[in-house]
Design a protein around this motif. Sequence first.
Motif, PDB file in Angstrom:
ATOM      1  N   LEU A   4      33.905  50.547  49.153  1.00  0.00           N
ATOM      2  CA  LEU A   4      34.770  49.372  49.226  1.00  0.00           C
ATOM      3  C   LEU A   4      34.283  48.325  48.240  1.00  0.00           C
ATOM      4  N   LYS A   5      35.219  47.794  47.440  1.00  0.00           N
ATOM      5  CA  LYS A   5      34.905  46.698  46.520  1.00  0.00           C
ATOM      6  C   LYS A   5      35.452  45.405  47.111  1.00  0.00           C
ATOM      7  N   LEU A   6      34.616  44.378  47.121  1.00  0.00           N
ATOM      8  CA  LEU A   6      34.982  43.134  47.791  1.00  0.00           C
ATOM      9  C   LEU A   6      35.779  42.164  46.927  1.00  0.00           C
ATOM     10  N   GLU A   7      35.809  42.338  45.624  1.00  0.00           N
ATOM     11  CA  GLU A   7      36.397  41.332  44.736  1.00  0.00           C
ATOM     12  C   GLU A   7      37.830  40.976  45.132  1.00  0.00           C
ATOM     13  N   ARG A   8      38.671  41.981  45.355  1.00  0.00           N
ATOM     14  CA  ARG A   8      40.056  41.734  45.730  1.00  0.00           C
ATOM     15  C   ARG A   8      40.143  41.051  47.099  1.00  0.00           C
ATOM     16  N   LEU A   9      39.331  41.493  48.053  1.00  0.00           N
ATOM     17  CA  LEU A   9      39.341  40.904  49.385  1.00  0.00           C
ATOM     18  C   LEU A   9      38.873  39.453  49.352  1.00  0.00           C
ATOM     19  N   GLU A  10      37.910  39.146  48.506  1.00  0.00           N
ATOM     20  CA  GLU A  10      37.424  37.769  48.380  1.00  0.00           C
ATOM     21  C   GLU A  10      38.515  36.854  47.840  1.00  0.00           C
ATOM     22  N   LYS A  11      39.304  37.340  46.895  1.00  0.00           N
ATOM     23  CA  LYS A  11      40.408  36.543  46.362  1.00  0.00           C
ATOM     24  C   LYS A  11      41.473  36.296  47.435  1.00  0.00           C
ATOM     25  N   ILE A  12      41.735  37.314  48.237  1.00  0.00           N
ATOM     26  CA  ILE A  12      42.706  37.164  49.326  1.00  0.00           C
ATOM     27  C   ILE A  12      42.192  36.145  50.340  1.00  0.00           C
ATOM     28  N   ALA A  13      40.903  36.179  50.629  1.00  0.00           N
ATOM     29  CA  ALA A  13      40.316  35.225  51.566  1.00  0.00           C
ATOM     30  C   ALA A  13      40.458  33.797  51.049  1.00  0.00           C
ATOM     31  N   VAL A  14      40.215  33.586  49.768  1.00  0.00           N
ATOM     32  CA  VAL A  14      40.354  32.251  49.177  1.00  0.00           C
ATOM     33  C   VAL A  14      41.798  31.781  49.246  1.00  0.00           C
ATOM     34  N   SER A  15      42.725  32.666  48.927  1.00  0.00           N
ATOM     35  CA  SER A  15      44.145  32.311  48.990  1.00  0.00           C
ATOM     36  C   SER A  15      44.549  31.927  50.411  1.00  0.00           C
ATOM     37  N   ALA A  16      44.080  32.684  51.396  1.00  0.00           N
ATOM     38  CA  ALA A  16      44.390  32.380  52.791  1.00  0.00           C
ATOM     39  C   ALA A  16      43.744  31.071  53.224  1.00  0.00           C
ATOM     40  N   LEU A  17      42.556  30.802  52.721  1.00  0.00           N
ATOM     41  CA  LEU A  17      41.866  29.547  53.017  1.00  0.00           C
ATOM     42  C   LEU A  17      42.715  28.363  52.559  1.00  0.00           C
ATOM     43  N   LYS A  18      43.206  28.434  51.329  1.00  0.00           N
ATOM     44  CA  LYS A  18      44.003  27.337  50.781  1.00  0.00           C
ATOM     45  C   LYS A  18      45.332  27.201  51.507  1.00  0.00           C
ATOM     46  N   GLN A  19      45.969  28.330  51.783  1.00  0.00           N
ATOM     47  CA  GLN A  19      47.289  28.302  52.408  1.00  0.00           C
ATOM     48  C   GLN A  19      47.239  27.721  53.813  1.00  0.00           C
ATOM     49  N   SER A  20      46.178  28.019  54.553  1.00  0.00           N
ATOM     50  CA  SER A  20      46.111  27.648  55.961  1.00  0.00           C
ATOM     51  C   SER A  20      45.455  26.293  56.199  1.00  0.00           C
TER      52      SER A  20
END
Length: 241
Positions: free
Chosen positions: A118-134
């Motif tokens: 598993l590579k985390l780079e894509r998941l980390e970007k999704i986490a940041v996007s969700a952080l900003k959105q919420s």
Amino acid sequence: MLTCFAPDLTPTQPTYQLSEEESKHAVRVLRLGAGAPVLLVDGRGTLAQATIAEANPKRCVVQLQNRQLVPRRPFYLHVALGPTKNLDRLEWLVEKAVEVGIERLSFVRCARSERRELKLERLEKIAVSALKQSGQAWLPQLDELVDYDKLLPTLDPATTFIAHLDAGERLPLAQIIGAAPRACVLIGPEGDFSPAEIAVALGLGVRPVTLGSSRLRTETAALAAVFTAQVVVEQKTSPSC
């Protein structure tokens, strides 16, 4: 108001240069110009109001104004799960877990795991996007994929729970989570934990729990644990009737 991720924001700096990705989104996509208000979040609890000083699509500079430190919520949730074979489902989980609220998400390689890398780079970007959105202020910790037998000894059995499908007495997670200010919930891969993995956890004192009467997918089970913890947080922070 646009929220931008500023991971290296310092407490006293008067200006901040957005990343190229954030600059492009603000200036080229949203067409924000000088004087437009934006909100910065660093993922470590800081929210800062700012206005655009230099509307450059590659290096947008903002003038910082008010800063606010948002305290952590009074409950620390750690979910450790066997990542799904389908990455879309795992990405969905990360997005929704961050939106609802979680402090740490670990990925565990189990005996029946279909996904071994598993590579985390894509998941980390999704986490940041969700952080900003919420509107969240704290970015959860995402851990690299690790073997089950290496993660288990690092956990505190007194606040760790294993959700599995094998027969045996299990209490609903909603009844016992929240007795301590933190909890770790173990969620198995699509084939569930093996009997040996369950036995090892129970032998260490980890308590077995159920997330309901339905047989849930891995990512749904993990999100159910997140929602359960959120209910606990709401009950602790809401004024008494």
